[in-house]
Design an enzyme around this catalytic site. Structure first.
Site, mmCIF file in Angstrom:
data_model
loop_
_atom_site.group_PDB
_atom_site.id
_atom_site.type_symbol
_atom_site.label_atom_id
_atom_site.label_comp_id
_atom_site.label_asym_id
_atom_site.label_seq_id
_atom_site.Cartn_x
_atom_site.Cartn_y
_atom_site.Cartn_z
ATOM 1 N N TYR A 201 0.119 44.465 23.135
ATOM 2 C CA TYR A 201 1.460 44.903 23.534
ATOM 3 C C TYR A 201 1.435 45.242 25.012
ATOM 4 C CZ TYR A 201 5.638 47.930 23.835
ATOM 5 O OH TYR A 201 6.838 48.488 24.195
ATOM 6 N N ASP B 284 -4.050 44.066 31.660
ATOM 7 C CA ASP B 284 -3.117 45.164 31.404
ATOM 8 C C ASP B 284 -3.946 46.397 31.031
ATOM 9 O OD1 ASP B 284 -0.343 45.770 29.092
ATOM 10 O OD2 ASP B 284 -1.357 47.017 30.571
ATOM 11 N N LYS C 109 0.334 55.457 32.115
ATOM 12 C CA LYS C 109 -0.219 56.582 31.342
ATOM 13 C C LYS C 109 -1.028 57.559 32.224
ATOM 14 C CE LYS C 109 -0.136 53.668 27.234
ATOM 15 N NZ LYS C 109 0.797 54.263 26.288
HETATM 16 P P1 KE4 Z 1 5.471 51.852 28.708
HETATM 17 O O1 KE4 Z 1 6.632 50.954 29.139
HETATM 18 O O2 KE4 Z 1 5.625 52.381 27.307
HETATM 19 O O3 KE4 Z 1 5.183 52.951 29.736
HETATM 20 O O4 KE4 Z 1 4.133 50.965 28.710
HETATM 21 C C1 KE4 Z 1 4.115 49.786 27.970
HETATM 22 C C2 KE4 Z 1 2.666 49.425 27.684
HETATM 23 C C3 KE4 Z 1 2.072 48.419 28.429
HETATM 24 N N1 KE4 Z 1 0.787 48.058 28.208
HETATM 25 C C4 KE4 Z 1 0.034 48.682 27.259
HETATM 26 C C5 KE4 Z 1 -1.374 48.251 27.051
HETATM 27 C C6 KE4 Z 1 0.602 49.719 26.481
HETATM 28 O O5 KE4 Z 1 -0.156 50.329 25.540
HETATM 29 C C7 KE4 Z 1 1.935 50.111 26.695
HETATM 30 C C8 KE4 Z 1 2.603 51.203 25.888
HETATM 31 N N2 KE4 Z 1 1.852 51.753 24.816
HETATM 32 C C9 KE4 Z 1 2.615 52.347 23.728
HETATM 33 C C10 KE4 Z 1 1.660 52.851 22.657
HETATM 34 N N3 KE4 Z 1 0.658 51.991 22.293
HETATM 35 C C11 KE4 Z 1 3.512 53.432 24.205
HETATM 36 C C12 KE4 Z 1 4.098 54.310 23.118
HETATM 37 C C13 KE4 Z 1 5.515 53.965 22.808
HETATM 38 O O6 KE4 Z 1 5.865 52.770 22.823
HETATM 39 O O7 KE4 Z 1 6.261 54.919 22.530
#
Ligand code: KE4
Length: 434
Positions: A147, A242, A270
């Site tokens: 993701y 990523d 993060k």
């Molecule tokens: P955000 O747009 O949520 O800040 O980041 C997206 C993203 C991009 N790349 C990786 C590897 C990620 O894990 C994420 C976001 N992770 C999720 C949980 N696995 C965020 C939690 C959520 O969606 O509420």
């Protein structure tokens, strides 16, 4: 059996649903796959989080990764308070943005220039636009189960077959977008090569979580990342790591340092914002200098490099430089992962746990779990039961079998021991399911 929830959270969840889709501002928070009512959180400190009924939990979600120092670290709070006194946002360059950029560059030598944005989604979306702009190619390749945020071209499911054109992962995602996204199985170099042999010169980039953290925690098999690097070099595509989740989580320089593979572009998020909205993308100078206003590839953001988020990020990265940080994180995550596996196996429960640095994951599956198809074979009912009993005992895990868990420098051996004691009871209840 879904986790019994306090009346206050139940009441607030009902209220929230009247104004917010699903009552939450991000879907996974709604406990859809584990059932019941999510605890509404009042506060958090160190490795503990407290809900609005005063129930306290040991937290292994850590806001999905950012809280690597533990919640409400006094030095991070002080840094943000200090920044606040001077104002919260200017929409203009500040000295501290250079400081944060330099700290990122020191930690990740492959990142010669970096642009701050406000979310991981923005970071990956921008990195892919840059890759497409630089190569003049339109296709991208991602891996099933990884993701990278919710931009259209990345919200794709895998079609049937080995390496396929993506299918829209959500209504509203145009097929024209997902037709440009090739999906291959994670850890499958042969399938990835096949995709390149079929679409090679049209592929602008591979984007990959170097350690997959959105289908549990699945490390790369030996040679996988180096193989992706070689494929990109052979076909003239860019390699994007990523590291939104793995950056500063598994090693000072992220997974690219751990596995000694140099991507062309890296995305971060993060930890880099220390719990405030900040993310970034960066990489080779010749690529990044194509980004406006230095270059002609456009990307912008009102709150990019926000002073409060930058202050939190600078302080967090500085504190992570302390001696022994990553050894401590790995020791905590390892003790937990191995302790869980030991207790599950003692009860004959099929269970596999993996950990890398300060992140971990587990599957109710005999193993090995090296890709999404295998992860999906995990016993969902067992996970749901385990999750519910752990929550009842004050252990706050990610409410999905497809998420990674995170430890912080605030988790002490006693917290891990307490978690494993709770797991004894939870595994007993899972064993009764079987
Ligand atoms: P955000 O747009 O949520 O800040 O980041 C997206 C993203 C991009 N790349 C990786 C590897 C990620 O894990 C994420 C976001 N992770 C999720 C949980 N696995 C965020 C939690 C959520 O969606 O509420």
């Amino acid at each position: 059996m879904s986790p019994k929830r306090s009346s206050a959270s139940k009441r607030e969840f009902t209220r929230a649903k009247r104004s917010i889709p699903g009552g939450v501002n991000s879907p996974v928070r709604a406990y859809g796959s584990v059932g019941g009512t999510p605890p509404f959180i009042e506060s958090a400190k160190g490795c503990r989080i407290r809900d609005i009924d005063g129930r306290e939990y040991i937290d292994y979600v850590g806001s999905w990764g950012p809280m690597i120092l533990g919640h409400a670290h006094p030095k991070v709070l002080a840094a943000v308070r200090e920044a606040m006194k001077r104002g919260t946002s200017f929409g203009a360059p500040t000295v501290r943005e250079s400081e944060l950029a330099e700290a990122i560059r020191r930690a990740l030598p492959s990142v010669q220039k970096v642009r701050m944005v406000s979310s991981g989604t923005e970071a990956t979306m921008s990195a892919l636009r840059l890759a497409r702009g630089v190569t003049g190619r339109d296709r991208i390749l991602k891996f099933d189960g990884c993701y990278h945020g919710h931009s259209d071209g990345l919200l794709v499911g895998a079609g049937s077959g080995v390496a396929t054109l993506g299918i829209p992962g959500s209504p509203g995602v145009p097929k024209a977008m997902t037709d440009l996204t090739i999906v291959a199985p994670f850890n499958d170099l042969a399938a990835t090569r096949q995709a390149f042999e079929k679409w090679g010169r049209d592929i602008a980039a591979i984007i990959v979580e170097p350690i997959a953290g959105n289908m549990g925690c699945i490390p790369p098999v030996p040679g996988f990342l180096k193989g992706l690097r070689a494929l990109c070099d052979e076909f003239g595509a860019l390699l994007i790591f990523d590291e939104v989740m793995t950056g500063f989580r598994v090693a000072p320089g992220g997974a690219q340092r751990l596995y000694k593979v140099k991507p062309d572009l890296t995305t971060l998020g993060k930890v880099v914002g220390g719990g405030l909205p900040a993310a970034a993308y960066g990489g080779r100078r010749d690529l990044m200098d194509r980004i406006a206003p230095a270059g002609d590839i456009y990307q912008a953001g009102t709150l990019s490099g926000n002073p409060l988020a930058v202050a939190a990020g600078i302080e967090t990265l500085a504190l992570l430089e302390a001696e022994g940080t990553y050894e401590t994180l790995a020791a905590r995550a390892g003790a937990l992962a191995e302790g869980l596996a030991e207790r599950a196996h003692a009860r004959g429960i099929p269970f596999t746990a993996r950990h890398v640095g300060g992140m971990l994951g587990f599957f109710f599956h005999p193993g090995p779990v090296e890709n999404f198809a295998q992860a999906q074979q995990s016993d969902a009912a067992a996970f749901k039961r385990f999750f519910a009993v752990m929550l009842e005992q004050g252990i706050y895990l990610a409410p999905s079998a497809y998420e990674a868990g995170f430890v912080s420098l605030a988790h002490r051996p006693g917290d891990i021991a307490r978690t494993l004691d709770a797991a004894e009871i939870a595994f007993d209840r899972v064993a009764r399911l079987r």
